[in-house]
Design an enzyme around this catalytic site. Sequence first.
Site, PDB file in Angstrom:
ATOM      1  CE  LYS A  54      -3.698  -2.567   2.404  1.00  0.00           C
ATOM      2  NZ  LYS A  54      -4.384  -3.055   3.459  1.00  0.00           N
ATOM      3  CD  GLN A  98      -3.267  -4.335   6.595  1.00  0.00           C
ATOM      4  OE1 GLN A  98      -3.425  -3.458   6.114  1.00  0.00           O
ATOM      5  NE2 GLN A  98      -3.734  -5.708   6.115  1.00  0.00           N
ATOM      6  CG  ASP A 121      -9.423  -0.088   5.282  1.00  0.00           C
ATOM      7  OD1 ASP A 121      -8.989  -0.852   4.080  1.00  0.00           O
ATOM      8  OD2 ASP A 121      -8.795  -0.335   6.421  1.00  0.00           O
TER       9      ASP A 121
HETATM   10  N1  GUN Z   1      -6.544  -6.896   6.551  1.00  0.00           N
HETATM   11  C1  GUN Z   1      -7.015  -7.812   5.322  1.00  0.00           C
HETATM   12  N2  GUN Z   1      -7.394  -6.906   4.469  1.00  0.00           N
HETATM   13  C2  GUN Z   1      -7.556  -5.731   4.851  1.00  0.00           C
HETATM   14  C3  GUN Z   1      -8.085  -4.466   4.420  1.00  0.00           C
HETATM   15  O1  GUN Z   1      -8.454  -4.401   3.042  1.00  0.00           O
HETATM   16  N3  GUN Z   1      -8.064  -3.311   5.356  1.00  0.00           N
HETATM   17  C4  GUN Z   1      -7.191  -3.515   6.461  1.00  0.00           C
HETATM   18  N4  GUN Z   1      -7.146  -2.405   7.234  1.00  0.00           N
HETATM   19  N5  GUN Z   1      -6.898  -4.696   6.800  1.00  0.00           N
HETATM   20  C5  GUN Z   1      -7.018  -5.618   6.269  1.00  0.00           C
END
Ligand code: GUN
Length: 295
Positions: A54, A98, A121
């Site tokens: 990311k 995350q 998100d």
């Molecule tokens: N953990 C697994 N997929 C995601 C996601 O799309 N966003 C976040 N914040 N955590 C995750």
Amino acid sequence: MAAKIISGTEVAKQIRAELKDEVSELKEKHDVVPGLVTILVGENPASISYVTGKQKTSKELGFHSIQDNQPDDISEEKLLGLIDQYNKDPKIHGILVQLPLPKGINETKVLYAIDPAKDVDGFHPVNLGKLMIGEADYLPCTPAGIQQLLMRSGTDTNGAEVVVVGRSNIVGKPVANMLLQKQEGANATVTVCHTRTKDMAAHTKRADILIVAAGKPKAITADMVKDGAVVIDVGVNRIGKTASGKAKLCGDVDFDAVKEKAAAITPVPGGVGPMTITMLMMNTVKSAKVHAGLI
Ligand code: GUN
């Protein structure tokens, strides 16, 4: 006949090129730079890998990006304070914490603390509620990526039988809701299967579009798939090791067998994964524009 491979890598590349132009224009014409913070608590290897991806993409697109690493013994109070700080920071338009978070930290409380206007998100209940009534501001990234893949690969969802395997808050529930909306790229008849579903194959064999987020390698075998179906594999399972010592990635679908039956299928890696990151970038650009009063 072997299935067409729907390449998330290729579709993501196209969208990122469009976004890069948009970011340059925002900077030149309006002096606006999209700002994204990714907060990583602890050292879960999968989470480190996601967050690194990311950050890398946000930098390539010209964002102001911050990687905020916190130890796994951070208190919930301190984490909530940090989120509050980013909520108030005018340079930050997107806040991502995350998941999963270490035990002892209440995930729901943390997600509720993010300003819904910076929730790129799409996990805040305000944004999930808006999604449910067809008024979404920020769609969750993986479901949004799946919908883009379907639309951009020319898969008609109108009146299609969609079967979703998995009922997580991150993928299964939101993607099912999105695809049943009375909207472009949706209008499907949706069934959601889960661990208590009695006869999984009876459902999956009816699917024109099968979306699999089961979290289990080879959860879907060829005998569970209808001839000519479109199969979207959301699974990311790390199994064994390659020669370089890295874990090998595989999805939830028995790819080699299912590709002989399906009309189209996404690979793992190179399918849904790159789309998830791209949708996060799209949401952050949108948030920057909203905060600047441009939309
Ligand atoms: N953990 C697994 N997929 C995601 C996601 O799309 N966003 C976040 N914040 N955590 C995750």
